[in-house]
Design a protein around this motif. Structure first.
Motif, mmCIF file in Angstrom:
data_model
loop_
_atom_site.group_PDB
_atom_site.id
_atom_site.type_symbol
_atom_site.label_atom_id
_atom_site.label_comp_id
_atom_site.label_asym_id
_atom_site.label_seq_id
_atom_site.Cartn_x
_atom_site.Cartn_y
_atom_site.Cartn_z
ATOM 1 N N VAL A 1 65.268 106.800 18.358
ATOM 2 C CA VAL A 1 65.363 105.642 19.242
ATOM 3 C C VAL A 1 64.230 105.718 20.251
ATOM 4 N N MET A 2 63.804 104.564 20.699
ATOM 5 C CA MET A 2 62.688 104.500 21.636
ATOM 6 C C MET A 2 62.961 103.372 22.625
ATOM 7 N N LYS A 3 62.693 103.625 23.877
ATOM 8 C CA LYS A 3 62.865 102.603 24.906
ATOM 9 C C LYS A 3 61.527 101.915 25.153
ATOM 10 N N ILE A 4 61.549 100.587 25.161
ATOM 11 C CA ILE A 4 60.336 99.815 25.422
ATOM 12 C C ILE A 4 60.070 99.801 26.921
ATOM 13 N N GLU A 5 58.872 100.172 27.297
ATOM 14 C CA GLU A 5 58.468 100.156 28.704
ATOM 15 C C GLU A 5 57.232 99.281 28.842
ATOM 16 N N SER A 6 57.364 98.043 28.375
ATOM 17 C CA SER A 6 56.254 97.100 28.397
ATOM 18 C C SER A 6 56.812 95.695 28.251
ATOM 19 N N SER A 7 56.109 94.745 28.802
ATOM 20 C CA SER A 7 56.517 93.349 28.613
ATOM 21 C C SER A 7 55.559 92.638 27.650
ATOM 22 N N GLN B 1 39.656 105.950 13.130
ATOM 23 C CA GLN B 1 40.927 106.603 13.384
ATOM 24 C C GLN B 1 41.956 106.229 12.337
ATOM 25 N N GLU B 2 42.778 107.197 11.973
ATOM 26 C CA GLU B 2 43.851 106.947 11.021
ATOM 27 C C GLU B 2 45.028 106.305 11.751
ATOM 28 N N THR B 3 45.628 105.274 11.161
ATOM 29 C CA THR B 3 46.808 104.633 11.729
ATOM 30 C C THR B 3 48.039 105.334 11.178
ATOM 31 N N ILE B 4 48.855 105.864 12.076
ATOM 32 C CA ILE B 4 50.053 106.586 11.671
ATOM 33 C C ILE B 4 51.272 105.739 12.015
ATOM 34 N N VAL B 5 52.006 105.318 10.982
ATOM 35 C CA VAL B 5 53.219 104.531 11.185
ATOM 36 C C VAL B 5 54.377 105.499 11.387
ATOM 37 N N THR B 6 55.070 105.344 12.529
ATOM 38 C CA THR B 6 56.202 106.208 12.854
ATOM 39 C C THR B 6 57.430 105.833 12.045
ATOM 40 N N GLY B 7 57.690 104.540 11.914
ATOM 41 C CA GLY B 7 58.847 104.088 11.157
ATOM 42 C C GLY B 7 59.095 102.612 11.360
ATOM 43 N N ALA B 8 60.062 102.085 10.623
ATOM 44 C CA ALA B 8 60.408 100.667 10.685
ATOM 45 C C ALA B 8 61.522 100.452 11.698
ATOM 46 N N GLU C 1 45.295 104.891 19.294
ATOM 47 C CA GLU C 1 44.573 105.466 20.424
ATOM 48 C C GLU C 1 45.487 106.292 21.329
ATOM 49 N N GLY C 2 46.372 107.056 20.705
ATOM 50 C CA GLY C 2 47.247 107.954 21.453
ATOM 51 C C GLY C 2 48.475 107.296 22.059
ATOM 52 N N HIS C 3 48.711 106.023 21.778
ATOM 53 C CA HIS C 3 49.870 105.314 22.316
ATOM 54 C C HIS C 3 50.703 104.761 21.169
ATOM 55 N N PHE C 4 51.998 104.618 21.414
ATOM 56 C CA PHE C 4 52.859 103.962 20.441
ATOM 57 C C PHE C 4 52.764 102.460 20.640
ATOM 58 N N VAL C 5 52.628 101.735 19.527
ATOM 59 C CA VAL C 5 52.486 100.277 19.565
ATOM 60 C C VAL C 5 53.501 99.693 18.590
ATOM 61 N N LEU C 6 53.987 98.509 18.925
ATOM 62 C CA LEU C 6 54.951 97.808 18.090
ATOM 63 C C LEU C 6 54.264 96.622 17.438
ATOM 64 N N GLY C 7 54.446 96.439 16.139
ATOM 65 C CA GLY C 7 53.820 95.302 15.477
ATOM 66 C C GLY C 7 54.221 95.167 14.027
ATOM 67 N N ARG C 8 53.869 94.031 13.453
ATOM 68 C CA ARG C 8 54.096 93.793 12.027
ATOM 69 C C ARG C 8 52.981 94.485 11.247
ATOM 70 N N VAL C 9 53.299 95.009 10.081
ATOM 71 C CA VAL C 9 52.329 95.768 9.288
ATOM 72 C C VAL C 9 51.100 94.925 8.992
ATOM 73 N N SER D 1 57.248 94.198 7.712
ATOM 74 C CA SER D 1 58.097 95.097 8.503
ATOM 75 C C SER D 1 57.610 95.184 9.941
ATOM 76 N N LEU D 2 58.560 95.238 10.860
ATOM 77 C CA LEU D 2 58.261 95.509 12.261
ATOM 78 C C LEU D 2 58.266 97.024 12.401
ATOM 79 N N VAL D 3 57.137 97.596 12.785
ATOM 80 C CA VAL D 3 56.996 99.050 12.823
ATOM 81 C C VAL D 3 56.479 99.518 14.174
ATOM 82 N N VAL D 4 56.678 100.804 14.417
ATOM 83 C CA VAL D 4 56.054 101.492 15.542
ATOM 84 C C VAL D 4 54.961 102.355 14.936
#
Length: 105
Positions: free
Chosen positions: A32-38, A87-94, A70-78, A63-66
């Motif tokens: 689980v992850m808490k969003i700290e952004s608007s 840089q390699e893009t590492i998908v954490t999960g859906a 650049e060292g930050h977690f980002v939320l977006g569609r694939v 899929s909506l993925v995290v």
């Protein structure tokens, strides 16, 4: 000694709601992850919302993925992930669920 008749409702007690059972299909692969952004309001995801992320779920282009960028977690569609050739893009999960707290004004 027990006397009297059993309650007609006996055996029909309602079970409590188990949110783990509802929200988590693969416990060992779920985070689980808490969003700290608007930045995600256009997706209906607000600052303070909690994401349920399944790392074992099959990922499709929509899929909506995290993912890490650049060292930050980002939320977006694939299909919208911008590939950086350096840089390699590492998908954490859906993302499987978003838990949103209704705030009183």
């Amino acid at each position: 000694m027990i006397t009297g008749f059993p309650s007609p409702a006996q055996g029909y007690e309602q079970k409590g709601i188990d949110f783990n059972n509802i929200l988590i299909k693969h416990p060992s692969a779920t985070v689980v992850m808490k969003i700290e952004s608007s930045n995600y309001i256009s997706m209906g995801i607000y600052n303070g919302d909690i994401l349920v992320i399944d790392r074992s779920k099959r990922i499709t282009p929509n899929s909506l993925v995290v993912y890490e960028s650049e060292g930050h977690f980002v939320l977006g569609r694939v299909y919208k992930i911008k590939k950086n050739p350096e840089q390699e893009t590492i998908v954490t999960g859906a993302v499987t669920h978003v838990i949103h707290t209704v705030k009183e004004i």
